[in-house]
Design a protein around this motif. Structure first.
Motif, PDB file in Angstrom:
ATOM      1  N   GLY A 113       0.789  -1.227   0.000  1.00  0.00           N
ATOM      2  CA  GLY A 113       0.000   0.000   0.000  1.00  0.00           C
ATOM      3  C   GLY A 113       0.821   1.276   0.000  1.00  0.00           C
ATOM      4  N   TRP A 114       2.145   1.164  -0.023  1.00  0.00           N
ATOM      5  CA  TRP A 114       2.989   2.346   0.034  1.00  0.00           C
ATOM      6  C   TRP A 114       2.958   3.129  -1.279  1.00  0.00           C
ATOM      7  N   ILE A 115       3.041   4.442  -1.156  1.00  0.00           N
ATOM      8  CA  ILE A 115       3.009   5.339  -2.318  1.00  0.00           C
ATOM      9  C   ILE A 115       4.150   6.347  -2.182  1.00  0.00           C
ATOM     10  N   PHE A 116       4.824   6.620  -3.289  1.00  0.00           N
ATOM     11  CA  PHE A 116       5.957   7.533  -3.326  1.00  0.00           C
ATOM     12  C   PHE A 116       5.788   8.528  -4.468  1.00  0.00           C
ATOM     13  N   GLU A 117       6.520   9.618  -4.394  1.00  0.00           N
ATOM     14  CA  GLU A 117       6.776  10.408  -5.589  1.00  0.00           C
ATOM     15  C   GLU A 117       7.864   9.602  -6.283  1.00  0.00           C
ATOM     16  N   PRO A 118       7.708   9.267  -7.552  1.00  0.00           N
ATOM     17  CA  PRO A 118       8.683   8.376  -8.191  1.00  0.00           C
ATOM     18  C   PRO A 118      10.080   8.973  -8.321  1.00  0.00           C
TER      19      PRO A 118
END
Length: 173
Positions: A113-118
């Motif tokens: 479920g983790w989200i990053f700015e790529p």
């Protein structure tokens, strides 16, 4: 290294210390990490975490005592910033999760479920342009060419229960 501590304040205030969770994140470097030599006119921007909720202990089925158990998870931050290809990482210092599959599943589920700015790869016309325009936060400047790129990361989660108190420590790998 950034340490993130999280305690269930309402539970602690109510006196139920047996359910306190403590979460630290640890990025782990690959043991056989290859590297890319950057040219003087290039820069790299690491993925920036947006949402990184740590794993939680399963609600049921946990023993009253659990010695520290480190489980490692590898994943790819794709070009949209999502954690993909989430899988257990088997290397020195990382357990296989066979003794506690519910904890392994909790770690895998959390990372999924983790989200990053790529991540981005920045190409400048020359080294002087890079030195003048690059600010370390992103590909900046009038003539920079930015390419969003996928990157592989890994984290270690150390689960422990002492006297009924649950702890999860997390480290990047």
């Amino acid at each position: 290294m950034r340490i993130v501590a999280c305690a269930m304040a309402a539970c602690a205030a109510a006196g139920c210390a047996h359910r306190v969770e403590h979460i630290n994140q640890r990025l782990l470097l690959p043991q056989s990490a290859g590297h890319y030599e950057m040219a003087p006119h290039q820069a790299f921007v690491y993925p920036v975490p947006i949402q990184m909720a740590g794993p939680a202990f399963p609600a049921a089925g946990m023993p009253r005592e659990l010695p520290p158990l480190t489980l490692c998870v590898s994943f790819v931050v794709d070009t949209k910033g999502k954690a993909t290809q989430v899988a257990p990482l088997r290397q020195t210092g990382c357990g296989d999760g066979a003794s506690q599959p519910s904890l392994r599943d909790a770690a895998l589920s959390a990372v999924a479920g983790w989200i990053f700015e790529p991540a981005m790869f920045c190409d400048y016309p020359d080294a002087a342009s890079r030195d003048r325009d690059w600010n370390g936060d992103g590909c900046a400047g009038e003539r920079v060419q930015a390419r969003v790129v996928p990157v592989s990361l890994a984290y270690a989660f150390t689960f422990e229960i002492r006297e009924g108190r649950q702890r999860v420590a997390t480290r990047k790998r």
